[in-house]
Design a protein around this motif. Structure first.
Motif, PDB file in Angstrom:
ATOM      1  N   MET B   1       0.845  -1.211   0.000  1.00 49.79           N
ATOM      2  CA  MET B   1       0.000   0.000   0.000  1.00 49.79           C
ATOM      3  C   MET B   1       0.867   1.241   0.000  1.00 49.79           C
ATOM      4  O   MET B   1       1.829   1.336   0.749  1.00 49.79           O
ATOM      5  CB  MET B   1      -0.864   0.013   1.270  1.00 49.79           C
ATOM      6  CG  MET B   1      -2.057  -0.906   1.176  1.00 49.79           C
ATOM      7  SD  MET B   1      -3.231  -0.619   2.505  1.00 49.79           S
ATOM      8  CE  MET B   1      -2.432  -1.399   3.886  1.00 49.79           C
ATOM      9  N   ILE B   4      -0.201   7.806   1.787  1.00 44.24           N
ATOM     10  CA  ILE B   4      -0.504   9.142   1.275  1.00 44.24           C
ATOM     11  C   ILE B   4      -0.612  10.117   2.438  1.00 44.24           C
ATOM     12  O   ILE B   4      -0.831   9.735   3.575  1.00 44.24           O
ATOM     13  CB  ILE B   4      -1.784   9.169   0.411  1.00 44.24           C
ATOM     14  CG1 ILE B   4      -2.985   8.649   1.206  1.00 44.24           C
ATOM     15  CG2 ILE B   4      -1.604   8.367  -0.849  1.00 44.24           C
ATOM     16  CD1 ILE B   4      -4.294   8.827   0.477  1.00 44.24           C
ATOM     17  N   SER B   6      -1.912  14.225   3.907  1.00 43.23           N
ATOM     18  CA  SER B   6      -3.040  15.166   3.824  1.00 43.23           C
ATOM     19  C   SER B   6      -3.082  15.800   2.447  1.00 43.23           C
ATOM     20  O   SER B   6      -2.086  16.326   1.984  1.00 43.23           O
ATOM     21  CB  SER B   6      -2.848  16.294   4.832  1.00 43.23           C
ATOM     22  OG  SER B   6      -2.795  15.770   6.115  1.00 43.23           O
ATOM     23  N   ASP B   8      -3.317  14.591  -0.483  1.00 44.41           N
ATOM     24  CA  ASP B   8      -3.023  13.756  -1.658  1.00 44.41           C
ATOM     25  C   ASP B   8      -4.329  13.198  -2.206  1.00 44.41           C
ATOM     26  O   ASP B   8      -5.199  12.774  -1.455  1.00 44.41           O
ATOM     27  CB  ASP B   8      -2.141  12.551  -1.267  1.00 44.41           C
ATOM     28  CG  ASP B   8      -0.693  12.963  -1.063  1.00 44.41           C
ATOM     29  OD1 ASP B   8      -0.406  14.162  -1.217  1.00 44.41           O
ATOM     30  OD2 ASP B   8       0.121  12.083  -0.734  1.00 44.41           O
ATOM     31  N   PRO B  10      -5.862  10.172  -4.170  1.00 46.92           N
ATOM     32  CA  PRO B  10      -5.545   8.862  -4.743  1.00 46.92           C
ATOM     33  C   PRO B  10      -6.127   8.820  -6.132  1.00 46.92           C
ATOM     34  O   PRO B  10      -7.278   9.165  -6.335  1.00 46.92           O
ATOM     35  CB  PRO B  10      -6.240   7.883  -3.818  1.00 46.92           C
ATOM     36  CG  PRO B  10      -7.333   8.660  -3.165  1.00 46.92           C
ATOM     37  CD  PRO B  10      -6.922  10.102  -3.168  1.00 46.92           C
ATOM     38  N   ASP B  15      -6.193   0.705  -6.752  1.00 44.67           N
ATOM     39  CA  ASP B  15      -5.140   0.689  -5.757  1.00 44.67           C
ATOM     40  C   ASP B  15      -5.708   0.933  -4.374  1.00 44.67           C
ATOM     41  O   ASP B  15      -6.764   1.510  -4.226  1.00 44.67           O
ATOM     42  CB  ASP B  15      -4.118   1.791  -6.052  1.00 44.67           C
ATOM     43  CG  ASP B  15      -2.914   1.207  -6.762  1.00 44.67           C
ATOM     44  OD1 ASP B  15      -2.984   0.004  -7.093  1.00 44.67           O
ATOM     45  OD2 ASP B  15      -1.960   1.948  -7.000  1.00 44.67           O
ATOM     46  N   SER B  16      -4.975   0.489  -3.339  1.00 44.56           N
ATOM     47  CA  SER B  16      -5.360   0.926  -2.003  1.00 44.56           C
ATOM     48  C   SER B  16      -4.223   1.713  -1.383  1.00 44.56           C
ATOM     49  O   SER B  16      -3.055   1.514  -1.707  1.00 44.56           O
ATOM     50  CB  SER B  16      -5.789  -0.249  -1.136  1.00 44.56           C
ATOM     51  OG  SER B  16      -4.966  -1.359  -1.344  1.00 44.56           O
ATOM     52  N   TYR B  17      -4.581   2.656  -0.532  1.00 44.27           N
ATOM     53  CA  TYR B  17      -3.623   3.611   0.022  1.00 44.27           C
ATOM     54  C   TYR B  17      -3.716   3.614   1.542  1.00 44.27           C
ATOM     55  O   TYR B  17      -4.771   3.392   2.113  1.00 44.27           O
ATOM     56  CB  TYR B  17      -3.953   5.024  -0.486  1.00 44.27           C
ATOM     57  CG  TYR B  17      -3.909   5.149  -1.978  1.00 44.27           C
ATOM     58  CD1 TYR B  17      -2.757   5.595  -2.616  1.00 44.27           C
ATOM     59  CD2 TYR B  17      -5.022   4.802  -2.758  1.00 44.27           C
ATOM     60  CE1 TYR B  17      -2.719   5.703  -4.000  1.00 44.27           C
ATOM     61  CE2 TYR B  17      -4.988   4.902  -4.136  1.00 44.27           C
ATOM     62  CZ  TYR B  17      -3.825   5.353  -4.755  1.00 44.27           C
ATOM     63  OH  TYR B  17      -3.772   5.449  -6.107  1.00 44.27           O
ATOM     64  N   ARG B  18      -2.579   3.913   2.190  1.00 50.16           N
ATOM     65  CA  ARG B  18      -2.576   4.045   3.659  1.00 50.16           C
ATOM     66  C   ARG B  18      -2.604   5.507   4.038  1.00 50.16           C
ATOM     67  O   ARG B  18      -1.970   6.334   3.386  1.00 50.16           O
ATOM     68  CB  ARG B  18      -1.289   3.470   4.252  1.00 50.16           C
ATOM     69  CG  ARG B  18      -1.163   2.003   4.189  1.00 50.16           C
ATOM     70  CD  ARG B  18       0.156   1.597   4.825  1.00 50.16           C
ATOM     71  NE  ARG B  18       0.065   1.723   6.285  1.00 50.16           N
ATOM     72  CZ  ARG B  18       1.125   1.569   7.077  1.00 50.16           C
ATOM     73  NH1 ARG B  18       2.319   1.345   6.576  1.00 50.16           N
ATOM     74  NH2 ARG B  18       0.986   1.675   8.375  1.00 50.16           N
ATOM     75  N   TYR B  19      -3.228   5.806   5.129  1.00 45.73           N
ATOM     76  CA  TYR B  19      -3.314   7.181   5.615  1.00 45.73           C
ATOM     77  C   TYR B  19      -3.423   7.061   7.118  1.00 45.73           C
ATOM     78  O   TYR B  19      -4.352   6.435   7.632  1.00 45.73           O
ATOM     79  CB  TYR B  19      -4.564   7.822   5.005  1.00 45.73           C
ATOM     80  CG  TYR B  19      -4.817   9.244   5.414  1.00 45.73           C
ATOM     81  CD1 TYR B  19      -4.296  10.300   4.661  1.00 45.73           C
ATOM     82  CD2 TYR B  19      -5.587   9.535   6.531  1.00 45.73           C
ATOM     83  CE1 TYR B  19      -4.534  11.608   5.024  1.00 45.73           C
ATOM     84  CE2 TYR B  19      -5.822  10.837   6.901  1.00 45.73           C
ATOM     85  CZ  TYR B  19      -5.297  11.877   6.137  1.00 45.73           C
ATOM     86  OH  TYR B  19      -5.547  13.166   6.501  1.00 45.73           O
ATOM     87  N   ILE B  20      -2.391   7.553   7.859  1.00 45.13           N
ATOM     88  CA  ILE B  20      -2.349   7.320   9.299  1.00 45.13           C
ATOM     89  C   ILE B  20      -2.675   8.602  10.044  1.00 45.13           C
ATOM     90  O   ILE B  20      -2.167   9.680   9.704  1.00 45.13           O
ATOM     91  CB  ILE B  20      -0.959   6.791   9.732  1.00 45.13           C
ATOM     92  CG1 ILE B  20      -0.691   5.486   8.967  1.00 45.13           C
ATOM     93  CG2 ILE B  20      -0.913   6.550  11.234  1.00 45.13           C
ATOM     94  CD1 ILE B  20       0.692   4.936   9.175  1.00 45.13           C
ATOM     95  N   THR B  21      -3.558   8.504  11.046  1.00 44.28           N
ATOM     96  CA  THR B  21      -3.996   9.724  11.726  1.00 44.28           C
ATOM     97  C   THR B  21      -3.469   9.811  13.148  1.00 44.28           C
ATOM     98  O   THR B  21      -3.157   8.820  13.780  1.00 44.28           O
ATOM     99  CB  THR B  21      -5.529   9.796  11.817  1.00 44.28           C
ATOM    100  OG1 THR B  21      -5.971   8.691  12.595  1.00 44.28           O
ATOM    101  CG2 THR B  21      -6.156   9.787  10.455  1.00 44.28           C
TER     102      THR B  21
END
Lengths: 644, 644
Positions: B1, B4, B6, B8, B10, B15-21
């Motif tokens: 993955m 990405i 803030s 960005d 997709p 595709d799948s994307y990661r986004y960590i908060t």
């Protein structure tokens, strides 16, 4: 307009179609049960077009609009005596002068309002008359004064009516508050049923009361002159004097007695409810009411002085007077019953007036627009309900005690009397010389002057006892009315679009506006939402919040295998928040897409039974609530209904 | 993955994307204030990955898991005497035999559970052990028995703790219920903060209590033998006998005393919270706890018999015993304080156990899934809150009175003891001959038999006094647990889609699905909704409900002039309903469009301040609620945000 039927699909562009409905039927069992209850209590709904047809004869109107004014005979004299006895028995010399002064004041007010009735055949409440002549601020003062007094009228009349019952049947005394609140609810229901039926309900007790009082007063004077029945002595001793017999005390007694005048303005408010010729019928009814009220009040006052009645805690003065004149005979119970009945129903005057005043204010955008909506039977349901609620609260707070409520009472009435009569005076003054009527102007001027002086006396003498509450309340209400108006004006200014603006607006929309589908897992509701999203846009991002790392990997794998041709963003939330990260991500995407309208599509599953909603995290609801405050984000719920 | 950041966008499909908060910040003032309060009370949120790191030493674990068991010394002897004195002073001969029987029972239970600890190092609560060996129905009986007893433990411990306070300070007696509820709230907050800190909080009072009791018992026996302090006589006379000294009475006294064993199972539930080697540390702690509890209980029982203490209404037996041995000295206050502290904190054992049991049940879908969610500090917040709520309710209903609660207590504990030990016995039995341990099987079998017999005795002797409530409650709870499971199974079956099914689903969507825009007037929100509708569909019908005939004509004229290229349907509603006719029309249109997904678009305006929503008819909300139950109708809110 073409009329279309159920199931017709309007097809041609730019056309408009008519579609007329019957009353609808609720689809749930509970809904149908509630409707049945409503039908029984309130009756079948009436069509809007049936509104104008309900008009009252003079005899009916006297009952509907005068029960408040007439019923004050039941307590006004007692309230005078309650103050005077503080100075001991010498004070009895002042009962009759005070009574005559109040009666004279009544005469002035009646003749002043007679002119209002003729000048405003469409209804001349203080608010309307003052707005028409003196402008916004005075009219709001009149309106807020009246509203407080309408609420107090209900509380005072009901409490006094309950006092008549508890005087006759001492066993009911502990339940005074309960009886009073029940009475308010019943009157509320009667008013929700509509005016005509109230007219019928209220005629009987009003006339029975007038009849009973007339006989009582005749027998009382006969006894005084030594004819007929020998009066029964009531042995109440006057308590020792605690106050000097000051001018202030006498004015305070006068101010308390002015409660007799409350409700006199009701007829001028209600002119449109009369049969034609409205203004003449109303004027005649007003004078008749003044004569009846004046005679009853003076009669009770003279007799109370003659028989040296002393107000006591547990029995009303009228009850004492009746027992003195006729003993505890069947006629005694008749008078008590009629008094209780007219007092309980007197509150009805306020139930006619308050919702109408609230309607006028709401129409002028000073009150929430709910007050303009008419219920099933064309009454202003919101106003009726609010009045019942606030007056019940007063009854509960003051323990259904008339003497505790009286210091708050009549303040508002006399402020509105003064403003109304001052408006009428100014109205005559403004007219060109040809139409100006100096006699009429003098009458209204005298009315304004005397009611103004009385208002000052009432405020000054009742100030410490409770009138200060009203004086604090009025500016508070006015500020709120103005605030509501400002809000509605603001809203209207922001929402308004001219037809020109509509026609010339730039057409910038595209069929592929940014769309986000938020999903929890890859199940039927989610797939339905994804498929739905593809019907509305070609620019779709799917998002998922993963609370644990494993969840993220599992979702990614499934997504890869499911073969859905859309990008998936997995938001990893190590602090186990779902809402916050999702909202943040949506905000950021919205910004980076340039800030046009972004659509958020939420799969939502609807359980088969309502109680099952507690078994699911209602993330969709909470997300919708959180996004509500975000401009430019449209939220679509795509429901999935469970069958069992 | 791909990771990405803030903003960005997709872009690539599939595709799948990661986004960590990070933890998010509330945006409103109220939201931030609430979060600050939460931070102060509960602490900063912990990451999910920090969960495993909190482990207890034996000394800490004894305090956390044994405070419930040890604290029962404070009331168990008193409850035995309360029953026995009904038969007068002769009954004192039975105090010591009953005490010894209970101590023997304790020994059997401790050795039985020692084997459970070794067999289930991952945590061997009755529910888990029973499910593992005897299956679903017995495990749910164990679970529901335990849940009722956890709630009762909190209520009983807190009430007994408050009794220790009110015995020492008689002025606090009228506030017993208030003190008890406050204590529950404080314990709830401590638990929401997390386990490690609770360990620290609870160690001190537990050891102070053990220390205080040890000294008290030593001094008590010294006094008995005539060494040291001379005991102060307490002059309470035994009330006259009202019951014969029957076997039933003796069994009833025994059953009441069995409250001493509640909480013994806590260590076996909590094995995973121990430091490695978990099972050995836990087993040692269990035996230590059994020894301490047994000695303290027997000590208090012997001394109470020796000094012939009589239970009275306003002072606990421990308070009396301490006054006899040391007088009202500073040490007396120390013992009372330590007793109150351990009792108030004993409730903590349940706050550790109840949420964990609820979590296990929720994970197995027998309870709402909210019970699986972990709060900011990784505690199961829902379970903690529900326990605090229900036990507070019990305290209020029973007026914080221990003796009123005791008849309901211990029933569940002994049912779950029996099931747990029976499961262990069956577990040995099932094993192949090589691994089968007959000694261990005998110990667990003896445990199951004795606790089973005691359960029957408790139910029989306490039945009339209150145990019947528990016996009615248990099947009710079990039926509900099963109902919840059935619901979740139903839902899962209905929502489940295999990846195969997802890949092979028919793609039937069209870009022009039927869309309805409902509008109130032709203002900015309405025009925005209409423009929005055109971005999502080419098949749009605009509808408007007209309450009066004039309104319909005015709308039609405006529409014609506005030049919007869409058909407008005006629904005329002579009975002033808005919702019903609109829903009916939408339903009919949905049917005639063939029943695919219909989109209803609602312009909604969002006032600048939350309190202003009361100034508007929230027709959009009510319509959305009404359409919620309609399958196949997606509802889109298009907000229009007011600026002031």
């Amino acid at each position: 307009m073409r009329l279309i039927r159920s199931g017709d699909i309007p097809s041609r562009k730019r056309d408009s179609y008519r579609y007329i409905t019957e009353p609808t039927t609720p689809q749930t069992l509970v809904g149908r049960a509630l409707r049945s209850v409503r039908r029984v209590l309130i009756g079948r709904p009436l069509e809007s077009s049936q509104a104008a047809h309900q008009h009252l004869s003079k005899v009916q109107a006297l009952a509907v609009f005068s029960s408040d004014a007439l019923s004050s005979t039941a307590y006004a004299t007692e309230e005078i005596l309650l103050i005077l006895v503080l100075a001991g028995s010498a004070a009895y010399n002042y009962v009759i002068p005070i009574g005559i002064a109040i009666a004279a004041l009544l005469g002035i007010v009646v003749f002043s309002y007679r002119q209002t009735v003729h000048a405003y055949p469409q209804g001349g409440g203080s608010y309307i008359v003052t707005k028409d002549n003196l402008g916004r601020s005075p009219s709001l003062l009149a309106a807020s004064s009246l509203m407080t007094d309408y609420i107090l009228t209900v509380a005072v009349s009901i409490s006094a009516g309950v006092a008549a019952i508890t005087s006759a049947f001492t066993g009911t005394r502990p339940y005074a508050v309960e009886i009073a609140v029940t009475a308010i609810v019943l009157i509320m229901i009667a008013n929700l049923r509509g005016l005509q039926e109230s007219g019928r309900i209220f005629a009987v007790p009003t006339y029975l009361f007038v009849f009973g009082m007339a006989i009582l007063i005749v027998l009382g004077f006969a006894g005084w002159l030594g004819i007929g029945i020998t009066p029964h002595r009531v042995v109440d001793t006057i308590p020792p004097a605690t106050h000097g017999l000051t001018l202030f005390l006498i004015l305070r007694a006068f101010a308390s007695g002015c409660a007799a005048l409350t409700g006199v303005e009701a007829i001028s408010d209600g002119v449109p409810a009369f049969k034609e010729p409205r203004d003449q019928n109303a004027a005649k009814t007003l004078v008749a009411m003044g004569l009846i009220l004046g005679s009853m009040f003076l009669g009770v006052t003279f007799l109370s002085q003659h028989y040296h009645l002393v107000p006591v805690e547990n029995e009303t003065l009228i009850s004492q007077l009746t027992r003195v004149v006729v003993g505890t005979s069947p006629f005694y119970y008749f008078v008590q019953a009629a008094t209780a009945a007219i007092l309980l129903l007197a509150a009805n005057t306020s139930f006619a007036d308050f919702p109408r005043l609230a309607y006028f204010l709401a129409r002028d955008r000073f009150m929430p627009r709910q007050f303009t909506l008419r219920g099933d039977r064309l009454g202003y349901s919101t106003g009726i309900a609010v009045l019942a609620l606030t007056s019940s609260a007063l009854v509960i707070i003051f323990g259904a005690n008339v003497s505790h409520l009286i210091p708050l009472y009549a303040v508002g009435v006399f402020i509105s009397f003064t403003l109304s009569q001052a408006s009428m005076t100014y109205r005559w003054w403004r007219m060109d010389t040809a139409r100006r009527n100096y006699v009429a102007m003098f009458i209204n001027g005298l009315g304004a002057l005397t009611t103004g002086v009385v208002a000052v006396i009432i405020i000054a003498t009742k100030f410490v006892g409770g009138a200060w509450i009203i004086l604090l309340l009025l500016p508070f209400i006015i500020v709120n009315l103005l605030g509501i108006r400002r809000h509605y004006d603001n809203v209207a200014a922001q929402l308004r679009l001219t037809l020109e603006q509509i026609r010339n607006r730039p057409v910038t929309w595209t069929r592929d506006s940014a769309t986000v589908v938020a999903l929890d897992r890859l199940n039927r509701p989610a797939i339905r939402a994804i498929d739905y999203a593809q019907t509305v846009s070609g620019d779709i991002t799917v998002v998922h919040v993963a609370e644990e790392g494993d969840d993220a990997n599992e979702m990614r794998e499934k997504w890869d295998k499911a073969g859905i041709q859309l990008p998936l963003v997995i938001i990893e939330s190590p602090y186990r928040e779902v809402l916050g990260p999702l909202v943040n991500y949506i905000e950021e995407l919205h910004r980076s897409k340039g800030g046009g309208t972004l659509t958020v599509i939420l799969p939502e599953f609807v359980p088969a039974h309502w109680y099952e909603i507690f078994l699911h995290n209602q993330t969709a609801w909470r997300l919708r609530a959180a996004l509500w405050s975000h401009p430019g984000i449209a939220v679509t719920s795509v429901p999935y209904h469970l069958k069992r």
